[in-house]
Write an enzyme that holds these catalytic residues in place. Structure first.
Site, PDB file in Angstrom:
ATOM      1  CB  SER A  13      -0.927   0.054   1.443  1.00 47.60           C
ATOM      2  OG  SER A  13      -0.370   0.085   2.473  1.00 47.60           O
ATOM      3  CG  HIS A 109       9.698   1.522  11.839  1.00 51.25           C
ATOM      4  ND1 HIS A 109       9.741   0.058  11.679  1.00 51.25           N
ATOM      5  CD2 HIS A 109       9.739   1.654  13.450  1.00 51.25           C
ATOM      6  CE1 HIS A 109       9.760  -0.509  12.921  1.00 51.25           C
ATOM      7  NE2 HIS A 109       9.611   0.594  13.784  1.00 51.25           N
TER       8      HIS A 109
HETATM    9  C1  GAR Z   1       3.731  -0.437   6.772  1.00 47.03           C
HETATM   10  O1  GAR Z   1       3.119  -0.226   7.883  1.00 47.03           O
HETATM   11  C2  GAR Z   1       5.325  -0.369   6.695  1.00 47.03           C
HETATM   12  O2  GAR Z   1       5.500   1.001   7.851  1.00 47.03           O
HETATM   13  C3  GAR Z   1       5.622  -1.365   7.934  1.00 47.03           C
HETATM   14  O3  GAR Z   1       5.225  -2.656   7.135  1.00 47.03           O
HETATM   15  C4  GAR Z   1       4.025  -2.129   6.438  1.00 47.03           C
HETATM   16  C5  GAR Z   1       3.940  -2.358   5.042  1.00 47.03           C
HETATM   17  O4  GAR Z   1       2.555  -2.279   4.646  1.00 47.03           O
HETATM   18  N1  GAR Z   1       7.030  -1.631   7.698  1.00 47.03           N
HETATM   19  C6  GAR Z   1       7.950  -2.097   8.717  1.00 47.03           C
HETATM   20  O5  GAR Z   1       7.561  -2.652   9.672  1.00 47.03           O
HETATM   21  C7  GAR Z   1       9.177  -2.111   8.555  1.00 47.03           C
HETATM   22  N2  GAR Z   1      10.117  -2.308   9.653  1.00 47.03           N
HETATM   23  P1  GAR Z   1       2.357  -1.995   2.845  1.00 47.03           P
HETATM   24  O6  GAR Z   1       3.140  -3.432   2.025  1.00 47.03           O
HETATM   25  O7  GAR Z   1       1.174  -2.089   2.814  1.00 47.03           O
HETATM   26  O8  GAR Z   1       3.118  -0.699   2.534  1.00 47.03           O
END
Ligand code: GAR
Length: 209
Positions: A13, A109
Site C-alpha cells: 500500500s 517504519h
Molecule cells: C507498513 O506499515 C510499513 O511501515 C511497515 O510494514 C507495512 C507495510 O505495508 N514496515 C515495517 O514494519 C518495517 N520495519 P504495505 O506493504 O501495505 O506498504
C-alpha cells in the site's frame, strides 16, 4: 525526474501511495521498478496493474544472503535508479549493499523512531502506554530502523486501540508521509551528511498532519 525503485515484501500500500504521487506530472520522481523478496506479495500484482516493471527474488532461491543481494543489485544495474524506497521490505540489507546507494535509500517504519524499532511495533507502543504513536521515514544505514530521520507524523493512540486498529490509523499517515519524504529527497531538499539528515532551510514541513 529521479528514477525510483520500491522494495516490498507485502501488500504494497505504501508503494501504491508513492505510485499515486509519481502519477502527478509535477512530482519530481517516477517509479521504474518494484522489487519483492516474496513472489506472493500482493504488491506485485498492484504494481503490474499500474504498468510498473516488477522483480521477485525469493531469499530461498539463493544459497546465501550475498547471492540474494547480488541478484537484486544486478536488477538495479539494469534499471539504474537514483533512489531506493523500502516500503514494507522485511529484510535487513548488508552494509555492502547500502554503501552502493549511500544516502539514496529511504525506509518507512510505523513508529516514532528511535522508539520501537523492529517488529511488533504497534503492540509494543500500546503496551508501553503511549498516547502518541506515528511513523517515520529515515535514511537507511546498517542498523535496523536506525538511520537519520527525514520526516515524521504523529498519530494518536485511542482508548480501546489494539495493534490492528492502531496500525490501520498509522498506515493512512504513512501514505501521506512517504510521498512527502521522497519529494524532499528527489528535489535535493534533504541529504545525508556525516550520518545526519540535513534539510534545506526552505523546507517548512517534515511532518504529515
Ligand atoms: C507498513 O506499515 C510499513 O511501515 C511497515 O510494514 C507495512 C507495510 O505495508 N514496515 C515495517 O514494519 C518495517 N520495519 P504495505 O506493504 O501495505 O506498504
Amino acid at each position: 525526474r529521479k528514477r525510483v525503485v520500491v522494495f516490498i515484501s507485502g501488500s504494497g500500500s505504501n508503494m501504491l501511495s508513492l505510485a499515486d504521487a509519481c502519477a502527478s506530472p509535477d512530482f519530481p520522481a517516477e517509479i521504474v521498478a518494484v522489487i519483492s523478496d516474496k513472489a506472493s506479495a500482493g504488491g506485485i500484482a498492484k504494481a503490474e496493474a499500474r504498468g510498473i516493471r516488477t522483480f521477485a527474488f525469493e531469499r530461498k532461491s539463493f544459497a546465501s544472503k550475498a547471492e540474494h543481494e547480488a541478484a537484486m543489485l544486478a536488477a538495479l544495474d539494469e534499471v539504474k535508479p537514483d533512489i531506493l524506497c523500502l516500503a514494507g521490505f522485511m529484510r535487513l540489507l548488508s552494509g555492502d549493499f547500502i554503501n552502493r546507494y549511500e544516502g539514496r535509500i529511504l525506509n518507512i517504519h510505523p513508529a516514532l523512531l528511535p522508539l520501537f524499532p523492529g517488529l511488533n511495533t504497534h503492540q509494543r507502543a500500546i503496551d508501553a502506554g503511549m498516547k502518541i504513536a506515528g511513523c517515520t521515514v529515515h535514511f537507511v544505514t546498517e542498523g535496523m530502523d536506525e538511520g537519520p530521520i527525514v520526516a515524521q507524523a504523529a498519530v494518536p493512540v485511542l482508548s480501546g486501540d489494539g495493534a490492528e486498529t492502531l496500525a490501520a490509523r498509522i498506515l493512512t499517515f504513512e501514505h501521506r508521509l512517504y510521498p512527502l519524504a521522497l519529494k524532499l529527497l528527489a528535489e535535493g531538499k534533504v541529504r545525508m551528511e556525516d550520518g545526519r539528515a540535513v534539510h534545506d532551510v526552505s523546507v517548512t514541513s517534515t511532518h504529515a498532519d
